[in-house]
Scaffold this motif. Structure first.
Motif, PDB file in Angstrom:
ATOM      1  N   VAL A 161      32.207 -13.550  33.186  1.00 40.50           N
ATOM      2  CA  VAL A 161      32.784 -14.507  32.545  1.00 40.50           C
ATOM      3  C   VAL A 161      32.314 -15.812  32.912  1.00 40.50           C
ATOM      4  CG1 VAL A 161      35.203 -15.020  32.007  1.00 40.50           C
ATOM      5  CG2 VAL A 161      34.842 -12.801  32.491  1.00 40.50           C
ATOM      6  N   ARG A 162      32.412 -16.641  31.868  1.00 34.96           N
ATOM      7  CA  ARG A 162      32.259 -18.073  32.015  1.00 34.96           C
ATOM      8  C   ARG A 162      33.015 -18.844  31.121  1.00 34.96           C
ATOM      9  NH1 ARG A 162      28.702 -22.352  33.634  1.00 34.96           N
ATOM     10  NH2 ARG A 162      27.173 -20.934  35.080  1.00 34.96           N
ATOM     11  N   PHE A 163      33.527 -19.904  31.778  1.00 35.54           N
ATOM     12  CA  PHE A 163      34.481 -20.839  30.712  1.00 35.54           C
ATOM     13  C   PHE A 163      33.562 -21.886  30.021  1.00 35.54           C
ATOM     14  CE2 PHE A 163      38.939 -20.187  30.568  1.00 35.54           C
ATOM     15  CZ  PHE A 163      38.916 -19.173  31.468  1.00 35.54           C
ATOM     16  N   ASN A 177      37.674 -25.054  27.451  1.00 42.67           N
ATOM     17  CA  ASN A 177      38.887 -24.064  28.074  1.00 42.67           C
ATOM     18  C   ASN A 177      38.664 -22.607  27.536  1.00 42.67           C
ATOM     19  OD1 ASN A 177      40.340 -26.231  28.993  1.00 42.67           O
ATOM     20  ND2 ASN A 177      40.904 -27.078  27.092  1.00 42.67           N
ATOM     21  N   VAL A 178      37.703 -22.327  26.916  1.00 40.29           N
ATOM     22  CA  VAL A 178      37.720 -21.084  26.377  1.00 40.29           C
ATOM     23  C   VAL A 178      36.714 -20.161  27.128  1.00 40.29           C
ATOM     24  CG1 VAL A 178      36.977 -19.559  24.105  1.00 40.29           C
ATOM     25  CG2 VAL A 178      38.213 -22.023  23.794  1.00 40.29           C
ATOM     26  N   PRO A 179      36.983 -19.089  27.504  1.00 39.61           N
ATOM     27  CA  PRO A 179      35.852 -17.920  28.245  1.00 39.61           C
ATOM     28  C   PRO A 179      35.228 -17.365  27.297  1.00 39.61           C
ATOM     29  CG  PRO A 179      38.168 -17.003  28.041  1.00 39.61           C
ATOM     30  CD  PRO A 179      38.381 -18.347  27.230  1.00 39.61           C
ATOM     31  N   THR A 219      32.149 -13.835  27.608  1.00 37.32           N
ATOM     32  CA  THR A 219      31.511 -12.873  28.497  1.00 37.32           C
ATOM     33  C   THR A 219      30.153 -12.805  28.243  1.00 37.32           C
ATOM     34  OG1 THR A 219      32.216 -11.151  26.759  1.00 37.32           O
ATOM     35  CG2 THR A 219      33.689 -11.540  28.703  1.00 37.32           C
ATOM     36  N   GLU A 230      31.904 -15.140  22.698  1.00 39.00           N
ATOM     37  CA  GLU A 230      33.223 -16.020  22.839  1.00 39.00           C
ATOM     38  C   GLU A 230      34.576 -15.302  22.864  1.00 39.00           C
ATOM     39  OE1 GLU A 230      34.673 -20.307  21.069  1.00 39.00           O
ATOM     40  OE2 GLU A 230      34.581 -18.904  19.385  1.00 39.00           O
ATOM     41  N   SER A 286      42.138 -12.302  27.854  1.00 36.32           N
ATOM     42  CA  SER A 286      41.582 -13.800  27.774  1.00 36.32           C
ATOM     43  C   SER A 286      42.628 -15.011  27.926  1.00 36.32           C
ATOM     44  CB  SER A 286      40.957 -13.889  26.529  1.00 36.32           C
ATOM     45  OG  SER A 286      40.536 -15.375  26.411  1.00 36.32           O
ATOM     46  N   LEU A 313      43.242 -15.207  31.804  1.00 37.95           N
ATOM     47  CA  LEU A 313      42.197 -15.874  32.206  1.00 37.95           C
ATOM     48  C   LEU A 313      42.495 -17.316  32.187  1.00 37.95           C
ATOM     49  CD1 LEU A 313      39.080 -13.909  31.718  1.00 37.95           C
ATOM     50  CD2 LEU A 313      40.733 -13.737  33.427  1.00 37.95           C
ATOM     51  N   VAL A 314      42.915 -17.677  30.920  1.00 39.51           N
ATOM     52  CA  VAL A 314      42.889 -19.373  30.523  1.00 39.51           C
ATOM     53  C   VAL A 314      43.916 -19.903  31.320  1.00 39.51           C
ATOM     54  CG1 VAL A 314      43.367 -20.732  28.445  1.00 39.51           C
ATOM     55  CG2 VAL A 314      41.796 -18.899  28.094  1.00 39.51           C
ATOM     56  N   GLU A 328      43.283 -14.137  37.803  1.00 41.68           N
ATOM     57  CA  GLU A 328      42.161 -13.412  37.791  1.00 41.68           C
ATOM     58  C   GLU A 328      42.476 -11.948  38.307  1.00 41.68           C
ATOM     59  OE1 GLU A 328      38.317 -14.249  39.063  1.00 41.68           O
ATOM     60  OE2 GLU A 328      38.082 -15.711  37.644  1.00 41.68           O
TER      61      GLU A 328
END
Lengths: 210, 260
Positions: free
Chosen positions: A4-6, A9-11, A13, A35, A44, A47-48, A52
């Motif tokens: 997962v990467r941001f 502000n939106v992660p 995968t 996205e 999601s 996470l935001v 975690e």
């Protein structure tokens, strides 16, 4: 979290697969990403909001209430070396879930009622995590039942709770308090928080089987 | 002593493991009343090696695809049949109660107990059918259930014949369906040049948001509710997933009208 990467502000995968529900696909430093908008998926949103859960990528997960597979498609990117048992009992979303399962090698679709785990007891193995997102009155009971059938000792649960589906008359806070009280009889509560503003009247509860 | 047997998706485990010759059949029969005291995948990996998950996935897809297609074809027919059965039972119960009262007035007789027994049997059957309607409706029409409730939703599907017909129907029809008799009576009166009250609601009248309002506001609420039911049925037909916010809009309208 793994894979997962941001981006702002939106992660997103990391994924070698295409779009499942219309989400954007893009490349970043030679890797493909999908996205993962917090309004579409409660995981999601969690996470935001800065939370975690620990996933190494080879977990066995039982997912109750897979619906059409929006969240599970990202979870399948995260546990890319694990197995996801996706239980859904509603025919229309299940058809969409099947499309996903046909492409993803780590998703096993199960067309059963999550409140009757005995009906799939000879299919699902003992799992590390049960993820539950079903808006039903007795969702705590359903989670406990599935945990009894399939969750390993010290295995974890991640539950998405919608106040209104549990009781449409009581105050949200009161409903969440009751849910947590009921859950804490069988699980250590590790983490819980509201999913606002992305999902109104929802909280998540992350716990461990005692 | 009772011999333990476990039904696994790839076979049956008693004293020895019998690997299934028909995996689709054993997959569908992989039910056990209590949790397995061992891990099914560990045993499976011994039998199939690294092909275990690939095979499981293939069978799971094949079996569920067939089941889901079959259900999509028959689910709303099931609801229609359940609602019809429910209406018959309710009518039978009313008739029985009436006859029982008539008897009571004439004579204290043992037959009365049999009447009571039959009525309570029917009551149980009625509850059982209502539960089933709730379960099936939740599955095929989550949005309709969310805003109209399972019973009203099911009655609407029954009245229109299928979810598809309901989704295609104009909201104005949804609003008054179930009140045809008084509607046609009113139209007939108007044609004859007389005054008449046109009904504002039929099946949906029993909805708490309509009944919870004073008479002069029920028409407005019925019109609004019917339009949202129409939207809910369309979402259920095409997507089948719960749409957040639909219920809130109905509730908001109710609160507005209540305050007015």
């Amino acid at each position: 979290m793994r894979n997962v990467r941001f981006f702002g502000n939106v992660p997103a995968t990391k994924s070698r697969y295409g779009s499942h529900y219309g989400e954007k696909i893009f490349e970043y430093r030679g890797e493909r990403y999908r996205e993962w908008i917090p309004w579409r998926s409660k995981l999601s949103a969690m996470l935001v909001k800065g939370h975690e859960i620990d996933l190494k990528g080879n977990e066995k997960i039982l997912y109750l209430g897979a619906a059409s597979g929006t969240t599970i498609s990202h979870l399948a990117d995260i546990v890319d070396e694990g197995i996801l048992y996706a239980v859904e009992y509603s025919a229309k979303p299940f058809k969409k879930l099947l499309e996903l399962a046909k492409i993803r090698e780590n998703i096993i679709p199960i067309f059963h009622d999550a409140s009757k785990p005995w009906e799939y007891s000879g299919i699902v193995e003992k799992v590390d995590l049960i993820y539950q997102d079903i808006s039903q009155k007795n969702q705590v009971e359903i989670l406990k039942l599935n945990s009894h059938f399939f969750l390993k000792d010290r295995g974890r649960i991640l539950m998405m709770v919608k106040a209104k589906s549990i009781d449409s008359t009581a105050e949200d806070e009161e409903i969440f308090r009751r849910v947590l009280e009921e859950l804490s009889k069988s699980f250590d509560i590790l983490l819980t928080d509201s999913l606002e503003p992305f999902h109104k009247g929802h909280i998540f509860v992350y716990g461990r089987k005692v | 002593m009772l011999k333990l047997r476990y039904n696994l998706w790839f076979g049956e485990l008693g004293e020895v493991l019998e690997v299934s010759k028909d995996l689709r059949k054993s997959f569908e029969g992989a039910k056990n009343p209590t949790p397995l005291p061992f891990n099914v995948s560990e045993l499976g990996l011994k039998v199939f090696g690294k092909d275990y998950y690939g095979l499981l996935r293939k069978i799971a897809i094949e079996v569920s695809e067939e089941k889901v297609e079959k259900e999509l074809r028959s689910d709303d027919k099931y609801v229609v049949a359940l609602v019809k059965a429910l209406e018959e039972i309710e009518e039978a119960m009313n008739n029985l109660k009436e006859k029982k009262e008539e008897l009571e007035e004439v004579r204290e007789t043992e037959i009365l107990e049999n009447f009571s027994g039959s009525i309570s049997n029917l009551e149980r059957l009625k509850e059982r059918i209502e539960e089933e309607i709730e379960v099936v409706m939740q599955r095929i029409s989550p949005n309709l259930v969310e805003i109209a409730g399972a019973k009203i939703g099911a009655k609407l599907i029954e009245k229109f014949g299928s979810l598809e017909n309901l989704a295609k129907a104009p909201a104005s029809k949804i609003q008054i369906v179930g009140a045809e008799k008084s509607l046609y009576k009113a139209i007939a009166r108007i044609k004859r040049g007389k005054e008449a009250k046109i009904p504002k609601h039929g099946i949906i009248f029993t909805h708490p948001f309509i009944r919870g309002l004073p008479k002069n506001k029920r028409g407005k609420m019925a019109r609004f509710l019917a339009s949202k039911i129409s939207i809910a049925a369309k979402i259920d037909l095409f997507r089948g997933e719960l749409e957040e916010g639909l219920y809130d809009s109905v509730k908001k309208r109710f609160e507005e009208l209540r305050r007015l």
